[in-house]
Motif scaffolding. Structure first.
Motif, PDB file in Angstrom:
ATOM      1  N   SER A   1     -54.388 -36.624 -33.981  1.00  0.00           N
ATOM      2  CA  SER A   1     -54.709 -37.820 -33.474  1.00  0.00           C
ATOM      3  C   SER A   1     -53.330 -38.519 -33.389  1.00  0.00           C
ATOM      4  O   SER A   1     -52.764 -39.429 -32.352  1.00  0.00           O
ATOM      5  CB  SER A   1     -55.233 -38.360 -33.134  1.00  0.00           C
ATOM      6  OG  SER A   1     -56.569 -37.364 -32.500  1.00  0.00           O
ATOM      7  N   HIS A   2     -52.837 -38.448 -34.661  1.00  0.00           N
ATOM      8  CA  HIS A   2     -51.602 -39.083 -34.901  1.00  0.00           C
ATOM      9  C   HIS A   2     -50.748 -39.572 -33.935  1.00  0.00           C
ATOM     10  O   HIS A   2     -49.472 -39.487 -32.752  1.00  0.00           O
ATOM     11  CB  HIS A   2     -51.140 -39.972 -36.047  1.00  0.00           C
ATOM     12  CG  HIS A   2     -50.686 -40.767 -35.652  1.00  0.00           C
ATOM     13  ND1 HIS A   2     -50.341 -42.242 -35.702  1.00  0.00           N
ATOM     14  CD2 HIS A   2     -48.759 -41.149 -35.850  1.00  0.00           C
ATOM     15  CE1 HIS A   2     -49.530 -42.762 -35.381  1.00  0.00           C
ATOM     16  NE2 HIS A   2     -48.607 -41.918 -35.752  1.00  0.00           N
ATOM     17  N   PRO A   3     -50.105 -37.720 -34.403  1.00  0.00           N
ATOM     18  CA  PRO A   3     -48.797 -37.514 -33.536  1.00  0.00           C
ATOM     19  C   PRO A   3     -49.069 -36.964 -32.496  1.00  0.00           C
ATOM     20  O   PRO A   3     -48.102 -37.032 -31.458  1.00  0.00           O
ATOM     21  CB  PRO A   3     -49.082 -35.283 -34.531  1.00  0.00           C
ATOM     22  CG  PRO A   3     -49.042 -36.107 -35.418  1.00  0.00           C
ATOM     23  CD  PRO A   3     -50.231 -37.162 -35.126  1.00  0.00           C
TER      24      PRO A   3
ATOM     25  N   GLY B   1     -52.511 -41.370 -42.137  1.00  0.00           N
ATOM     26  CA  GLY B   1     -53.504 -41.613 -43.936  1.00  0.00           C
ATOM     27  C   GLY B   1     -53.628 -43.507 -42.788  1.00  0.00           C
ATOM     28  O   GLY B   1     -54.487 -43.766 -43.618  1.00  0.00           O
ATOM     29  N   HIS B   2     -52.715 -43.133 -41.877  1.00  0.00           N
ATOM     30  CA  HIS B   2     -52.895 -45.061 -41.648  1.00  0.00           C
ATOM     31  C   HIS B   2     -53.945 -45.863 -41.076  1.00  0.00           C
ATOM     32  O   HIS B   2     -54.806 -46.908 -40.479  1.00  0.00           O
ATOM     33  CB  HIS B   2     -51.345 -46.032 -40.943  1.00  0.00           C
ATOM     34  CG  HIS B   2     -51.056 -45.169 -39.575  1.00  0.00           C
ATOM     35  ND1 HIS B   2     -50.050 -45.219 -39.383  1.00  0.00           N
ATOM     36  CD2 HIS B   2     -51.583 -45.041 -38.859  1.00  0.00           C
ATOM     37  CE1 HIS B   2     -49.981 -44.622 -37.766  1.00  0.00           C
ATOM     38  NE2 HIS B   2     -51.503 -44.480 -37.578  1.00  0.00           N
ATOM     39  N   HIS B   3     -54.732 -44.720 -40.805  1.00  0.00           N
ATOM     40  CA  HIS B   3     -56.069 -44.874 -39.688  1.00  0.00           C
ATOM     41  C   HIS B   3     -56.875 -44.834 -40.687  1.00  0.00           C
ATOM     42  O   HIS B   3     -58.601 -44.848 -39.893  1.00  0.00           O
ATOM     43  CB  HIS B   3     -56.567 -43.103 -38.839  1.00  0.00           C
ATOM     44  CG  HIS B   3     -55.289 -43.749 -37.698  1.00  0.00           C
ATOM     45  ND1 HIS B   3     -55.827 -44.549 -36.002  1.00  0.00           N
ATOM     46  CD2 HIS B   3     -54.218 -43.129 -37.560  1.00  0.00           C
ATOM     47  CE1 HIS B   3     -53.994 -44.702 -35.832  1.00  0.00           C
ATOM     48  NE2 HIS B   3     -53.571 -43.141 -36.093  1.00  0.00           N
ATOM     49  N   MET B   4     -57.212 -44.822 -41.867  1.00  0.00           N
ATOM     50  CA  MET B   4     -57.919 -44.952 -42.910  1.00  0.00           C
ATOM     51  C   MET B   4     -58.193 -46.074 -44.142  1.00  0.00           C
ATOM     52  O   MET B   4     -58.384 -45.544 -44.806  1.00  0.00           O
ATOM     53  CB  MET B   4     -58.229 -43.490 -43.825  1.00  0.00           C
ATOM     54  CG  MET B   4     -59.084 -42.687 -42.490  1.00  0.00           C
ATOM     55  SD  MET B   4     -57.960 -41.859 -41.588  1.00  0.00           S
ATOM     56  CE  MET B   4     -58.008 -40.472 -43.385  1.00  0.00           C
TER      57      MET B   4
END
Ligand code: CU
Lengths: 223, 551
Positions: free
Chosen positions: B262-264, B311-314
């Motif tokens: 989902s980030h890409p 990883g910036h979502h966690m």
């Protein structure tokens, strides 16, 4: 208007151009497929690194004999597939049909053996959620949760692999029918080559699954 | 012997009123439902994603209406959960991800590279049917009770804790995902194999570069999401604990795999918009694009680095401090290629002969809103600030600036730019400019207050809020209603243009791209003669390179 070759779509310049594009399409698709299994390998690795004992114990209960025989079966099918691609490009129709049939047979044999193995796994109560004996693992001083995680990845990975093989067998069936009607010529053999790539890819995935699932620890028996 | 060569020279001989084109070549439902013509498939997609856009829009409207008052008098907390889930799922997976590639990409890509079709026409049609199946299943889910997990499907919201239609919903998303994969595959092979003679990689339009980068992301990220949802389905069906800590599973693994897609996917949702802007700016400033290769490679590097920042979502979900540091740094790095684009666009405008027709208005709106979205993204990539505004309306405002202010603006820009090519008709410029203005104003008014709300601490995903936040929420809802009008207007005047008499001619914007050298609407084979390309895509009167102007 120049006469167009049979099987040539209007937007390609030549059969070569079309074959070339089809092959590239399959390579790109296989890159996608790599990530299908990549996601599962990642999940597997995360838990195996965290719970090595449970993974070893689970792995020891899989049937290495069937797993090993299946490896040989699948590798042989890759050989017959590679020869089929060669036969198609040389225009040897009868040989092509026979080799495709052999590949089909070996692929189906793999699935048959896999089904036998799944049934045994079920009888040995190795299926989380359906037939699983937590107490038996506790007696062995193994955390049943960790074994469950191993087994889940075992079923998902081999299951998705078997699904790919089933699709491959279906496509090969169609190709065999077409080949028996003389559909493929040395100029037009790209579909055989394309699905040959797919077949080899599915085999290679199995070569990773075998050590990851069956050969986690040193074993004293085959099943 | 006639040949088409670039740069563009108007061909007065083209009489298009009587000519055969892709619309009049065959009539009847069957000729549409069984078509393999990329242009017709593009229009089929246009209709389907528009329906989904309005479904997602209705959910958004109800959300904003509910937030008009602090006590959430319109819907219950449960219904509210279902509404924001429906809005997120439909807009992300069924509108933003497919919209530009499948509508404008499908239609324009072969035309822009001088090809007669995409590499795999039947696969292209199949991908539309697959999308339809996914979309229908999703609508079925929504109208038979909906899901309450949010669009992220985090466990245990989606496993133990949810009794809603999680399984059918993720199935619908996986199905739609396959349609993305097939579109991406088609585009990659088409760009590699079907370019017109003389069309080298560095003569490709930048929209093509952006579609190519988008396709790579679709191909490599989507399967991970599919497998994640397979694992989730197994957890729900068999009651095992793949992501359940009580059974030694790890919920963080779910989040890792989810954001690896989902980030890409955020870049699936913005790169095509950037490509459209790169087409429109040179045309409406009559000037070659500044830094062509930088823009082209920034698309590729966004696709590559975009895979390394998930990883910036966690940051607050239990990820290790070291991982958080690395992901924070990488998130800063991924902003560099985006910034390169913005600087190059600005430099393209500099000393250009700028005119403000509708596509240009939307494109300029894109640059402004995307820049705000991008800069606030940098704030979020900073570990300390992220903790302060995590899960607040600040995040909501940030990603709406990227996805709506960016991508939807970009889509509108592209739709208005290529509408005359797709239909042969010109819309009412007056109404179109008005709608560009309304959308811009409405958007700012909707989402600027949300930045403040988030910074003050209003959490997202609640159907009630403290009374002191009401003024800003009322402003936001007022903005949303203006925005809604802005989106309904194009629906009206674009359809009206189909019945109007204003023919656009082959090249209403006097643009240089290959797609403008063929009649509007294009003939079924796209080009009457195979084009031969002898120069870059933006040979306008003014140069961005200074000394090369006279050559
Ligand atoms: Cu992100």
């Amino acid at each position: 208007m120049p006469v167009r070759d049979r099987g040539l779509w209007h937007h390609f310049d030549s059969l070569d151009h079309q074959a070339d594009s089809n092959l590239l399409g399959m390579w790109v698709f296989l890159a996608t497929e790599l990530l299908v299994f990549g996601a599962l390998f990642t999940g597997y690795s995360a838990y195996r690194w965290r719970y090595p004992a449970g993974f070893e114990a689970g792995s020891r209960h899989l049937n290495l004999l069937i797993g090993g025989v299946n490896t040989v079966v699948l590798l042989t099918s890759s050989l017959t597939m590679a020869l089929a691609v060669r036969a198609a490009s040389q225009g040897r129709q009868a040989l092509l049909v026979r080799l495709l049939l052999a590949t089909l047979f070996l692929g189906s044999a793999f699935l048959g053996l896999k089904a036998v193995e799944y049934r045994q796994d079920y009888l040995e109560r190795l299926v989380p959620g359906l037939a699983f004996d937590r107490g038996a693992w506790q007696e062995l001083h193994v955390n049943p949760n960790h074994v469950q995680l191993f087994l889940i990845f075992y079923y998902v990975m081999t299951g998705i692999h078997a699904l790919h093989l089933t699709i491959g067998i279906g496509v090969l069936g169609i190709l065999t029918l077409k080949a028996s009607r003389g559909h493929f010529t040395p100029q037009y053999s790209a579909p055989v080559e394309m699905w040959g790539l797919y077949w080899h890819f599915v085999d290679i995935i199995w070569l990773f699954l075998l050590p990851l699932l069956y050969l986690v620890s040193t074993r004293t028996s085959f099943y | 012997m006639t040949t088409l060569t670039t740069p563009y020279r108007p061909q007065a001989k083209v009489t298009e009123t009587t000519a055969e084109n892709y619309l009049n070549v065959a009539y009847g439902v069957k000729s549409w439902l069984l078509t393999t013509d990329h242009k017709r498939i593009g229009l089929l997609y246009l209709m389907s994603v528009t329906v989904m856009f309005f479904v997602g829009g209705v959910a958004a409207t109800l959300i904003r209406l509910n937030l008009l008052t602090p006590h959430g008098q319109l819907v219950t907390a449960d219904t509210y959960n279902k509404l924001f889930s429906a809005h997120g799922i439909v807009m992300v997976f069924f509108f933003l991800v497919p919209v530009v590639p499948t509508v404008l990409g499908n239609f324009m890509l072969p035309l822009m590279i001088g090809a007669r079709d995409l590499a795999f026409p039947r696969l292209n049609l199949a991908s539309w049917y697959i999308y339809l199946v996914g979309a229908f299943l999703m609508l079925l889910v929504l109208f038979s009770g909906g899901v309450d997990t949010g669009w992220t499907f985090y466990t245990p919201f989606s496993s133990k804790a949810s009794h809603t239609n999680v399984l059918p919903a993720v199935t619908a998303i996986v199905i739609a995902g396959f349609s993305s994969i097939f579109t991406g595959l088609n585009f990659v092979v088409t760009v590699h194999r079907l370019r017109a003679p003389g069309l080298t990689w560095f003569r490709l339009p930048l929209f093509v570069w952006s579609l190519y980068s988008t396709s790579i992301i679709m191909l490599l990220a989507t399967p991970v999401l599919a497998m994640l949802f397979v694992l989730l389905a197994i957890e729900r069906l068999w009651g095992v604990g793949i992501f359940d800590p009580a059974l030694d599973g790890d919920p963080l693994l779910f989040q890792h795999l989810f954001w690896f897609y989902s980030h890409p996917a955020v870049y699936i949702m913005i790169l095509p918009g950037m490509g459209i802007v790169s087409e429109i700016l040179p045309c409406f400033s009559r000037k070659n694009i500044f830094g062509y290769q930088f823009i082209a490679f920034s698309s590729i590097s966004i696709a590559v680095i975009g895979f390394l920042v998930w990883g910036h979502h966690m940051f607050v979900a239990g990820e290790s401090v070291y991982a958080a540091l690395v992901f924070s740094l990488l998130s800063y790095l991924v902003a560099v290629p985006s910034a390169i684009k913005v600087f190059n666009w600005t430099a393209t405008l500099y000393k250009g002969s700028v005119s403000f027709q509708t596509p240009m208005l939307f494109a300029l709106g894109f640059i402004g809103l995307f820049t705000i979205g991008g800069l606030t993204g940098l704030m979020l990539a900073a570990l300390g600030l992220n903790i302060h505004v995590h899960d607040t309306y600040f995040i909501v405002a940030h990603f709406h600036f990227i996805m709506v202010g960016g991508m939807v603006m970009g889509y509108m820009a592209g739709l208005h730019y290529w509408w005359p090519k797709m239909t042969g008709k010109m819309y009412s410029e007056w109404w179109a400019r008005l709608s560009a203005l309304i959308i811009f104003v409405g958007f700012i008014l909707t989402f600027m207050p949300q930045f403040i709300l988030g910074y003050l601490g209003m959490p997202r995903r609640y159907h009630v809020y403290p009374a002191e936040f009401q003024v800003l929420n009322v402003l936001s809802t007022a903005g949303a209603s203006i925005l809604g009008v802005g989106y309904l207007l194009p629906f009206a005047y674009l359809i009206a243009s189909l019945f109007g008499r204003t023919r656009s001619g082959p090249n209403p914007w006097a643009a240089t791209g290959l797609e403008w050298q063929t009649p509007s609407p294009p003939p079924p084979q796209n080009f009457l003669v195979t084009p031969h390309v002898t120069c870059g895509p933006y040979e306008y009167a003014l140069s961005s390179e200074g000394d090369h102007a006279s050559s």
